[in-house]
Scaffold this active site. Structure first.
Site, PDB file in Angstrom:
ATOM      1  N   ARG A 216      -1.351  -4.762  -4.801  1.00  0.00           N
ATOM      2  CA  ARG A 216      -1.256  -3.511  -4.050  1.00  0.00           C
ATOM      3  C   ARG A 216      -0.576  -2.479  -4.940  1.00  0.00           C
ATOM      4  O   ARG A 216       0.407  -2.781  -5.617  1.00  0.00           O
ATOM      5  CB  ARG A 216      -0.435  -3.704  -2.769  1.00  0.00           C
ATOM      6  CG  ARG A 216      -1.128  -4.515  -1.672  1.00  0.00           C
ATOM      7  CD  ARG A 216      -2.309  -3.765  -1.054  1.00  0.00           C
ATOM      8  NE  ARG A 216      -2.896  -4.480   0.079  1.00  0.00           N
ATOM      9  CZ  ARG A 216      -3.976  -5.254   0.008  1.00  0.00           C
ATOM     10  NH1 ARG A 216      -4.585  -5.454  -1.140  1.00  0.00           N
ATOM     11  NH2 ARG A 216      -4.449  -5.831   1.094  1.00  0.00           N
TER      12      ARG A 216
ATOM     13  N   HIS B 276     -10.466  -1.111  -6.528  1.00  0.00           N
ATOM     14  CA  HIS B 276     -10.082  -2.140  -5.543  1.00  0.00           C
ATOM     15  C   HIS B 276     -11.239  -3.124  -5.277  1.00  0.00           C
ATOM     16  O   HIS B 276     -11.704  -3.267  -4.143  1.00  0.00           O
ATOM     17  CB  HIS B 276      -9.626  -1.497  -4.224  1.00  0.00           C
ATOM     18  CG  HIS B 276      -8.734  -2.398  -3.413  1.00  0.00           C
ATOM     19  ND1 HIS B 276      -7.619  -1.961  -2.744  1.00  0.00           N
ATOM     20  CD2 HIS B 276      -8.783  -3.732  -3.179  1.00  0.00           C
ATOM     21  CE1 HIS B 276      -7.038  -2.976  -2.122  1.00  0.00           C
ATOM     22  NE2 HIS B 276      -7.740  -4.069  -2.375  1.00  0.00           N
TER      23      HIS B 276
HETATM   24  C1  GLV Z   1      -7.950  -6.965  -0.245  1.00  0.00           C
HETATM   25  O1  GLV Z   1      -7.268  -6.184  -0.802  1.00  0.00           O
HETATM   26  C2  GLV Z   1      -7.444  -8.006   0.619  1.00  0.00           C
HETATM   27  O2  GLV Z   1      -6.296  -7.919   1.049  1.00  0.00           O
HETATM   28  O3  GLV Z   1      -8.187  -8.955   0.884  1.00  0.00           O
END
Ligand code: GLV
Length: 309
Positions: free
Chosen positions: A224, A272
């Site tokens: 994150r 991401h």
């Molecule tokens: C993606 O970021 C997840 O938390 O699966």
């Protein structure tokens, strides 16, 4: 008969999840009805769900479903849903455990570590100048990898990198002592972040952490964005105390077009995607956990609300 609600903002995603979950229960002895919850028209979904699965349900969903017994997060990280503050404090929340994400994380991290080891940045620059120049090869033993967060995903990444010849060590939050944290960083050249975002881990990768890494250090963040103090990261890259960073996650997503990260020559960006939720393995795992609950068992992957992961 149990009722299951599928809660995603995206219509196509809802349809896919409803079909796959319904199929999983149709093949079992348990009678279940799986329905989509439409945030845009809640009145169309008047059912009372026993269980729900999805990503970041709107506040109205939890308010309308006080009988809900458990929520299954369609991802590994639960920081977003816990931050939403609309989730009842006593509702059981389960996260995905691996479900195909461990392999993706291992592949992503291996690619970035091999990019560093193989000096691909330098060879790409050489190619631009039609420059045939054999550089001194790097030894993986000189690139010890430190992984923050040795859960299901961290362990899989560690095993893959060890198989490629990198020395790997891990840091767990439970190891909390400052001396251990410093020693861990001092022994690390490639730092991989795979820890959950909690109030304890927010901002833990700061100027001090960068200064402790071995010279020529590299950051790989696949967890994150807010684990990292982004201003400190840019500063470490600019000053050369960090050789580069592979960033899949950011404090603000999507990353703003004006962000300095985009054009920074030492930064490799992906949007991401290091590990995506795969429908089939995710549904299989969640359906199995629902069936365990129905059978009176306690499935794994339940969030400890105090630890927030
Ligand atoms: C993606 O970021 C997840 O938390 O699966």
């Amino acid at each position: 008969m149990i009722n299951i609600a599928v809660v995603f903002a995206d219509e196509k995603e809802r349809v896919n999840w409803v079909q796959a979950l319904q199929a999983a229960f149709d093949e079992s002895a348990i009678e279940a009805k799986v329905s989509a919850y439409k945030a845009e028209s809640p009145a169309d979904t008047p059912f009372k769900a026993d269980y729900a699965v999805g990503w970041l349900p709107p506040a109205a969903f939890f308010a309308a479903q006080p009988q809900l017994k458990a929520f299954f997060n369609a991802g590994a990280g639960v920081d977003a849903i816990l931050r939403s503050q609309t989730v009842p404090a006593d509702l059981a929340i389960y996260r995905l455990e691996d479900a195909g994400m461990g392999l993706q994380m291992a592949q992503y991290c291996a690619l970035e570590c091999l990019h560093v080891l193989g000096q691909r940045e330098a060879y790409a620059a050489d190619q631009q100048h039609a420059r045939w120049q054999q550089r001194e090869p790097r030894d993986a033993l000189d690139y010890p990898v430190g992984i923050v967060g040795m859960g299901v995903l961290g362990q899989q990444v560690a095993a893959s990198l060890r198989a490629l010849g990198f020395p790997v060590h891990g840091y767990r939050r439970q190891d909390d002592a400052p001396a251990q944290w410093q020693g861990f960083l001092q022994a690390t050249r490639i730092l991989i972040l795979l820890a959950p975002l909690t109030e304890k881990t927010r901002g833990m990768i700061n100027a001090e952490a960068f200064s402790l890494l071995r010279p020529g250090g590299w950051l790989i963040n696949v967890a994150r964005g807010p684990l990292v103090v982004e201003a400190d990261l840019l500063d470490a890259l600019d000053r050369g105390s960090l050789a580069g960073a592979s960033l899949d996650v950011f404090c603000q997503e999507p990353l703003d077009p004006s962000s300095r990260f985009w054009k920074h020559p030492k930064v490799r960006i992906t949007p991401h995607v290091a590990a995506c939720t795969l429908l089939q393995p995710a549904v299989k795992q969640i359906a199995a956990k629902m069936m365990q609950l129905i059978g009176g068992e306690s499935p794994s992957g339940k969030i400890d609300r105090k630890l927030a992961y």
